[in-house]
Design a protein around this motif. Sequence first.
Motif, PDB file in Angstrom:
ATOM      1  N   LEU A  33       0.823  -1.201   0.000  1.00 24.85           N
ATOM      2  CA  LEU A  33       0.000   0.000   0.000  1.00 24.85           C
ATOM      3  C   LEU A  33       0.860   1.256   0.000  1.00 24.85           C
ATOM      4  CD1 LEU A  33      -2.860  -0.930   2.491  1.00 24.85           C
ATOM      5  CD2 LEU A  33      -2.982  -0.800   0.011  1.00 24.85           C
ATOM      6  N   SER A  36       1.842   1.893  -3.643  1.00 25.78           N
ATOM      7  CA  SER A  36       0.791   2.071  -4.633  1.00 25.78           C
ATOM      8  C   SER A  36       0.134   3.438  -4.463  1.00 25.78           C
ATOM      9  CB  SER A  36      -0.262   0.964  -4.498  1.00 25.78           C
ATOM     10  OG  SER A  36      -0.939   1.102  -3.280  1.00 25.78           O
ATOM     11  N   ARG A  37      -0.392   3.961  -5.561  1.00 30.66           N
ATOM     12  CA  ARG A  37      -1.106   5.231  -5.513  1.00 30.66           C
ATOM     13  C   ARG A  37      -2.595   4.943  -5.578  1.00 30.66           C
ATOM     14  NH1 ARG A  37       1.423   9.148  -9.857  1.00 30.66           N
ATOM     15  NH2 ARG A  37      -0.787   9.180 -10.222  1.00 30.66           N
ATOM     16  N   THR A  38      -3.323   5.593  -4.707  1.00 33.81           N
ATOM     17  CA  THR A  38      -4.763   5.394  -4.692  1.00 33.81           C
ATOM     18  C   THR A  38      -5.479   6.716  -4.917  1.00 33.81           C
ATOM     19  OG1 THR A  38      -4.915   5.679  -2.296  1.00 33.81           O
ATOM     20  CG2 THR A  38      -4.616   3.431  -3.109  1.00 33.81           C
ATOM     21  N   GLU A  97      -6.858   1.654  -6.273  1.00 30.42           N
ATOM     22  CA  GLU A  97      -5.475   1.749  -6.747  1.00 30.42           C
ATOM     23  C   GLU A  97      -5.518   2.157  -8.216  1.00 30.42           C
ATOM     24  OE1 GLU A  97      -2.862  -1.507  -5.839  1.00 30.42           O
ATOM     25  OE2 GLU A  97      -3.911  -1.879  -3.951  1.00 30.42           O
ATOM     26  N   SER A 100      -4.888  -0.372 -11.090  1.00 30.22           N
ATOM     27  CA  SER A 100      -5.677  -1.609 -11.081  1.00 30.22           C
ATOM     28  C   SER A 100      -6.601  -1.695 -12.292  1.00 30.22           C
ATOM     29  CB  SER A 100      -6.518  -1.685  -9.803  1.00 30.22           C
ATOM     30  OG  SER A 100      -7.538  -0.695  -9.818  1.00 30.22           O
ATOM     31  N   TYR A 103      -9.797   0.362 -11.699  1.00 32.98           N
ATOM     32  CA  TYR A 103      -9.652   1.793 -11.982  1.00 32.98           C
ATOM     33  C   TYR A 103      -9.739   2.071 -13.482  1.00 32.98           C
ATOM     34  CZ  TYR A 103      -7.779   6.545 -11.868  1.00 32.98           C
ATOM     35  OH  TYR A 103      -7.609   7.897 -12.016  1.00 32.98           O
TER      36      TYR A 103
END
Length: 122
Positions: A33, A36-38, A97, A100, A103
Amino acid sequence: AEPWKCDFTVLGDPAPGDPSKVCECEMEETPSLATSRTEWVYCASQFMLCDCPGRIRWGIKTKWTTFPKGPALSCTTNKLGDPAPGDAGKHCQCEVEIDSAFYAKISPAVKQLDETPKVVSC
């Protein structure tokens, strides 16, 4: 892991008679996490169902209640509480994310990181 129940019969009552009590969950950040960019994206308006692969938050621009990753949530004050009493603009957002597959399938109209102008037909 079993979901926990935010209930004074389970957790005790730290402030008897005070209806503004809330439960908060603090989770340790995992390395996956951290790298990763959310992005929080619109998921459902009030009285609708939000089905999301990540965390869900409920509220308005500056007042949110965040729920852990889990089953779909009904975005209602009866189910999730009322983080902004009197404001009819409450809605659910989904933390996704950005790299993903989920997304990639989201409408560009609700994505926040993309700075290109949005054109959407209804």
